[in-house]
Design an enzyme around this catalytic site. Sequence first.
Site, PDB file in Angstrom:
ATOM      1  N   LYS A 203       2.200  -3.376   7.274  1.00 40.23           N
ATOM      2  CA  LYS A 203       2.477  -3.544   5.845  1.00 40.23           C
ATOM      3  C   LYS A 203       3.916  -3.123   5.528  1.00 40.23           C
ATOM      4  O   LYS A 203       4.587  -3.760   4.706  1.00 40.23           O
ATOM      5  CB  LYS A 203       1.491  -2.737   5.008  1.00 40.23           C
ATOM      6  CG  LYS A 203       0.080  -3.296   4.989  1.00 40.23           C
ATOM      7  CD  LYS A 203       0.011  -4.698   4.397  1.00 40.23           C
ATOM      8  CE  LYS A 203       0.296  -4.702   2.901  1.00 40.23           C
ATOM      9  NZ  LYS A 203       0.169  -6.074   2.322  1.00 40.23           N
TER      10      LYS A 203
ATOM     11  N   THR B 164       0.824  -1.213   0.000  1.00 41.05           N
ATOM     12  CA  THR B 164       0.000   0.000   0.000  1.00 41.05           C
ATOM     13  C   THR B 164       0.854   1.257   0.000  1.00 41.05           C
ATOM     14  O   THR B 164       2.006   1.239   0.467  1.00 41.05           O
ATOM     15  CB  THR B 164      -0.902   0.012   1.253  1.00 41.05           C
ATOM     16  OG1 THR B 164      -1.559   1.275   1.361  1.00 41.05           O
ATOM     17  CG2 THR B 164      -0.081  -0.208   2.521  1.00 41.05           C
ATOM     18  N   ASP B 165       0.285   2.355  -0.484  1.00 43.39           N
ATOM     19  CA  ASP B 165       0.983   3.644  -0.413  1.00 43.39           C
ATOM     20  C   ASP B 165       1.057   4.174   1.016  1.00 43.39           C
ATOM     21  O   ASP B 165       1.839   5.076   1.312  1.00 43.39           O
ATOM     22  CB  ASP B 165       0.323   4.675  -1.331  1.00 43.39           C
ATOM     23  CG  ASP B 165      -1.142   4.938  -1.003  1.00 43.39           C
ATOM     24  OD1 ASP B 165      -1.693   4.302  -0.090  1.00 43.39           O
ATOM     25  OD2 ASP B 165      -1.752   5.789  -1.684  1.00 43.39           O
ATOM     26  N   GLU B 166       0.266   3.589   1.926  1.00 46.34           N
ATOM     27  CA  GLU B 166       0.233   4.095   3.298  1.00 46.34           C
ATOM     28  C   GLU B 166       1.547   3.870   4.043  1.00 46.34           C
ATOM     29  O   GLU B 166       1.786   4.507   5.078  1.00 46.34           O
ATOM     30  CB  GLU B 166      -0.936   3.480   4.062  1.00 46.34           C
ATOM     31  CG  GLU B 166      -2.288   3.874   3.479  1.00 46.34           C
ATOM     32  CD  GLU B 166      -3.454   3.458   4.341  1.00 46.34           C
ATOM     33  OE1 GLU B 166      -3.349   3.568   5.583  1.00 46.34           O
ATOM     34  OE2 GLU B 166      -4.474   3.038   3.780  1.00 46.34           O
TER      35      GLU B 166
ATOM     36  N   TYR C 130      -1.880  -0.588  10.984  1.00 45.56           N
ATOM     37  CA  TYR C 130      -2.038  -1.222   9.675  1.00 45.56           C
ATOM     38  C   TYR C 130      -0.845  -0.913   8.772  1.00 45.56           C
ATOM     39  O   TYR C 130      -0.191  -1.817   8.247  1.00 45.56           O
ATOM     40  CB  TYR C 130      -3.331  -0.762   8.997  1.00 45.56           C
ATOM     41  CG  TYR C 130      -3.314  -1.013   7.509  1.00 45.56           C
ATOM     42  CD1 TYR C 130      -3.255  -2.312   7.003  1.00 45.56           C
ATOM     43  CD2 TYR C 130      -3.333   0.041   6.602  1.00 45.56           C
ATOM     44  CE1 TYR C 130      -3.214  -2.555   5.640  1.00 45.56           C
ATOM     45  CE2 TYR C 130      -3.292  -0.193   5.245  1.00 45.56           C
ATOM     46  CZ  TYR C 130      -3.238  -1.489   4.754  1.00 45.56           C
ATOM     47  OH  TYR C 130      -3.179  -1.713   3.397  1.00 45.56           O
TER      48      TYR C 130
END
Length: 293
Positions: A99, A69-71, A95
């Site tokens: 990741k 994810t870009d997060e 989260y």
Amino acid sequence: MHQVFAAHQPDMVAHLAAESHVDRSIDGPIAFIKTNVMGTAVLLDAARAYHASLCDSRRSSFRFLHVSTDEVYGSLRFDDPAFTEATPYDPSSPYSASKAASDHVARAYGRTYGLPVLVSNCSNNYGPYQFPEKLIPLMIAKALSGERLPVYGRGLNVRDWLYVEDHARALALILQRGGVGQTYNIGGGSERANLDVVYAICDILDNKLGDAVGHRRKQIAFVTDRPGHDLRYAVDSEKIQCELGWRPSVTFEDGLERTIIWYLQNADWWQSILRGAAYDGSRVGVGKQVAVS
């Protein structure tokens, strides 16, 4: 997992499984660590053993794509340039931290064991079959049910939206043509403030159902923001566009209309979820919701 590899003899692995909702990670972070970090390690180790057992020709063509994810990159200000593959990791939530950790584990298996790993980092996905706790399907379901539409803070947080079929095309290209050890950012090039997304959902539903313009916007209610809420994500997809020829083909306006039509035509699917034990439509991760005047 060793039995699965032995039984199915895959030529490639695309690892998309994850605990993926930030709000849930705030309430229950340990589950995210177990699934996203330990689960990824288990899968990587099974893939490592399987890869080592292959004949030379199959071993050289095997690929393991770790989908992220870009997060993991953290939060941008409104005037910051978009995330690139070289952006340092700075996760804000349990989260995104889980990741980020799994990304590092995947790359480590590539460097240490020679497992042919690739990593992708995508922006916010949307489209058919998305679990109704995510922003777009949640707003559709609540708008159709006549409930209030809870928007965090002032709704100014910005996300880059990627239609799920465009993401799937990108993943297939990475598996087929991506460079081993490389990372590819996948973005929709469609930055929108959360409030603008909710406005668009309301307006499309009003139009589709023959209601007065602005009818469903009246259901919007601003609620207490969640902890550690990143201000903005934006993804620079230049690398995958230049190296693999991928570009998003679905505009946000077209993709959102397709998505809303799908949820209108498949109400039994999401209503059965909301009637079940897995999710009842309530917001999680912030405690009691308080309306903001």
